[in-house]
Design a protein around this motif. Structure first.
Motif, PDB file in Angstrom:
ATOM      1  N   UNK A 261       0.811  -1.224   0.000  1.00 31.22           N
ATOM      2  CA  UNK A 261       0.000   0.000   0.000  1.00 31.22           C
ATOM      3  C   UNK A 261       0.852   1.285   0.000  1.00 31.22           C
ATOM      4  N   UNK A 262       1.890   1.417   0.848  1.00 21.82           N
ATOM      5  CA  UNK A 262       2.679   2.650   0.829  1.00 21.82           C
ATOM      6  C   UNK A 262       3.363   2.916  -0.515  1.00 21.82           C
ATOM      7  N   UNK A 263       3.748   1.850  -1.215  1.00 18.92           N
ATOM      8  CA  UNK A 263       4.394   2.016  -2.515  1.00 18.92           C
ATOM      9  C   UNK A 263       3.445   2.664  -3.516  1.00 18.92           C
ATOM     10  N   UNK A 264       2.178   2.250  -3.500  1.00 25.18           N
ATOM     11  CA  UNK A 264       1.197   2.830  -4.415  1.00 25.18           C
ATOM     12  C   UNK A 264       0.922   4.290  -4.052  1.00 25.18           C
ATOM     13  N   UNK A 265       0.877   4.598  -2.771  1.00 27.50           N
ATOM     14  CA  UNK A 265       0.706   5.992  -2.351  1.00 27.50           C
ATOM     15  C   UNK A 265       1.859   6.853  -2.891  1.00 27.50           C
ATOM     16  N   UNK A 266       3.067   6.303  -2.812  1.00 27.51           N
ATOM     17  CA  UNK A 266       4.235   7.026  -3.334  1.00 27.51           C
ATOM     18  C   UNK A 266       4.115   7.224  -4.844  1.00 27.51           C
ATOM     19  N   UNK A 267       3.661   6.179  -5.526  1.00 23.95           N
ATOM     20  CA  UNK A 267       3.493   6.266  -6.979  1.00 23.95           C
ATOM     21  C   UNK A 267       2.480   7.349  -7.343  1.00 23.95           C
ATOM     22  N   UNK A 268       1.392   7.451  -6.561  1.00 17.35           N
ATOM     23  CA  UNK A 268       0.389   8.483  -6.814  1.00 17.35           C
ATOM     24  C   UNK A 268       1.013   9.880  -6.808  1.00 17.35           C
TER      25      UNK A 268
END
Length: 455
Positions: A110-117
């Motif tokens: 989940x944190x990786x996708x937030x970073x990608x956003x």
């Protein structure tokens, strides 16, 4: 080994018997996604676009396991065709075990996708809603995986009508719950984006309830060894991993590429993001029912290979092509002749400059997508045939190569060369034409006949 003695083996009627309920089932999935975005479009283009990007991102985290578990359809079909029905239930339960084990791994990303956003450069208002929608869906992802595992069991044994009824139930519950929660009906607070995500999870849980009820019926328990299936089977799990892992990577890398394509368009500003969202929503409507045809081909090809009937496989593929092309031609005609009407489905209730500015681009993208839709039918049939035969590695190689070529080309055209969104979409459609050609070449080579079936 026909699904029903009334139908000729490998014929169109048998394909319809297996594939049509799956087509309806996947159409229900489309309706759920479509209506959520349609409801949110009434709140504004930002919420609609955020639901698309957030929903795709949450799906991206589960898609590897969906592909891996999805191979159980072919494996169960092969056991069914070989007359080893008692192994069907045990095979399905290995998928449920994988679903539960996958859940904590999904949450860790989940944190990786937030970073990608934050690195996409999209509008801050969209990012706020996008994170909100994504977070709720990802916490409910385990329900989607378990539902998928149970659906694969029924698809593998040819009882696709059960999957259809479960999907219809999920659709009715999801649409109703989303309508109530998004707009705050019956005295409930207006939840907007959060209501859409919660409604989706409620729909998945209702579908699981229907599938479990059918799964535990006495005739299934007696025929498919359900009572003795609730155990870990190392040999079956290794087979599922062996053939399902390439399919999982294909799903993951292919869908990741598609997600990046959407994000490339969304990063061009709200006007392009709105046009792309509307177009991809209709693309979803066109494509997802075809997955039903693919599952039908996979199930029947797996069944006939398990029964040692290679002579029926090609006839099954031709039947799948006939069914898929008929559907695609109808969709393509709608895209060509009714693009303005399709665009107006998503018109916000209040004046929205981004929507008005997006209309010409949306119409162009929809009309060009008619070509894309026509070749998609051929793609899913040959992909289904290769998966049913266990040729998942080369299906993965072809899919990943094409999808990432499209992604890289789109990025270069729109971000390095600074060409328009029209040019970017044109390149996507033209490169996609290679997909069915390469899959057909692999299928025609006959190498899939050399693969030992899972049974």
């Amino acid at each position: 080994m026909s699904s029903n003695v009334r139908y000729a083996e490998g014929g169109v009627k048998e394909m319809i018997y297996i594939a049509f309920p799956m087509l309806v089932s996947n159409a229900c999935e489309t309706v759920m996604v479509f209506t959520d975005r349609l409801f949110l479009s009434r709140l504004g283009s930002v919420q609609m676009s955020a639901a698309m990007s957030g929903g795709m991102s949450s799906f991206m985290l589960t898609v590897f396991f969906i592909g891996l578990i999805g191979y159980s359809t072919a494996m169960i079909a092969q056991f069914y065709g070989a007359g080893k029905k008692e192994m069907c239930g045990t095979s399905a339960f290995q998928g449920i075990i994988i679903s539960v084990l996958a859940y904590p791994l999904i949450l860790l990303t989940r944190p990786l996708i937030h970073y990608m956003f934050t690195k996409t450069g999209m509008d801050e208002a969209q990012l706020y809603y996008q994170r909100q929608y994504f977070d709720i869906l990802i916490y409910g992802s385990v329900f989607f995986l378990i539902r998928h595992s149970l659906s694969c069991f029924f698809s593998g044994i040819g009882k696709t009508g059960v999957v259809m009824f479960a999907s219809l139930g999920a659709m009715v519950v999801n649409v109703g719950a989303s309508w109530v929660l998004i707009f705050g009906h019956f005295g409930l607070p207006e939840m907007g984006m959060r209501g859409a995500a919660i409604g989706t999870i409620i729909g998945s849980i209702s579908s699981i309830s229907i599938l479990v009820f059918a799964y535990m019926r006495k005739d299934n328990v007696d025929t498919y060894g359900i009572k003795g299936s609730f155990r870990f089977d190392r040999a079956l799990t290794l087979k599922l991993m062996k053939f399902g892992t390439p399919a999982g990577f294909e799903f993951l890398l292919g869908f990741t590429a598609f997600t990046f394509i959407v994000l490339i368009f969304h990063a061009q500003g709200l006007t392009t993001a709105t046009a792309a969202t509307i177009m991809f929503n209709w693309d979803h409507v066109a494509f997802v029912p075809l997955i039903g045809v693919e599952i039908g081909v996979t199930s029947l090809v797996g069944r006939y290979i398990g029964a040692g009937r290679h002579d029926i496989v090609h006839k099954t593929v031709i039947s799948g092509l006939k069914l898929g092309v008929i559907y695609s031609v109808i969709v393509a005609l709608l895209f060509v002749f009714l693009p303005y009407q399709l665009t107006d489905f998503f018109r916000p209730d209040t004046a929205d400059p981004a929507f008005e500015a997006a209309v010409p681009l949306t119409v162009y993208m929809l009309r060009l997508a008619s070509v894309y839709v026509l070749v998609t039918a051929q793609m899913v049939v040959f992909m289904g045939a290769l998966r049913g035969a266990g040729d998942t590695f080369w299906a993965m190689v072809i899919s990943v190569s094409i999808n990432w070529s499209i992604t890289i080309a789109t990025y270069i055209i729109m971000n390095t060369l600074n060409f328009s969104a029209r040019a970017g979409w044109t390149s996507v459609v033209l490169l996609f034409l290679l997909f069915p050609v390469l899959l057909y070449v692999r299928y025609k080579s006959g190498r899939w006949k050399e693969i030992q079936p899972a049974v």
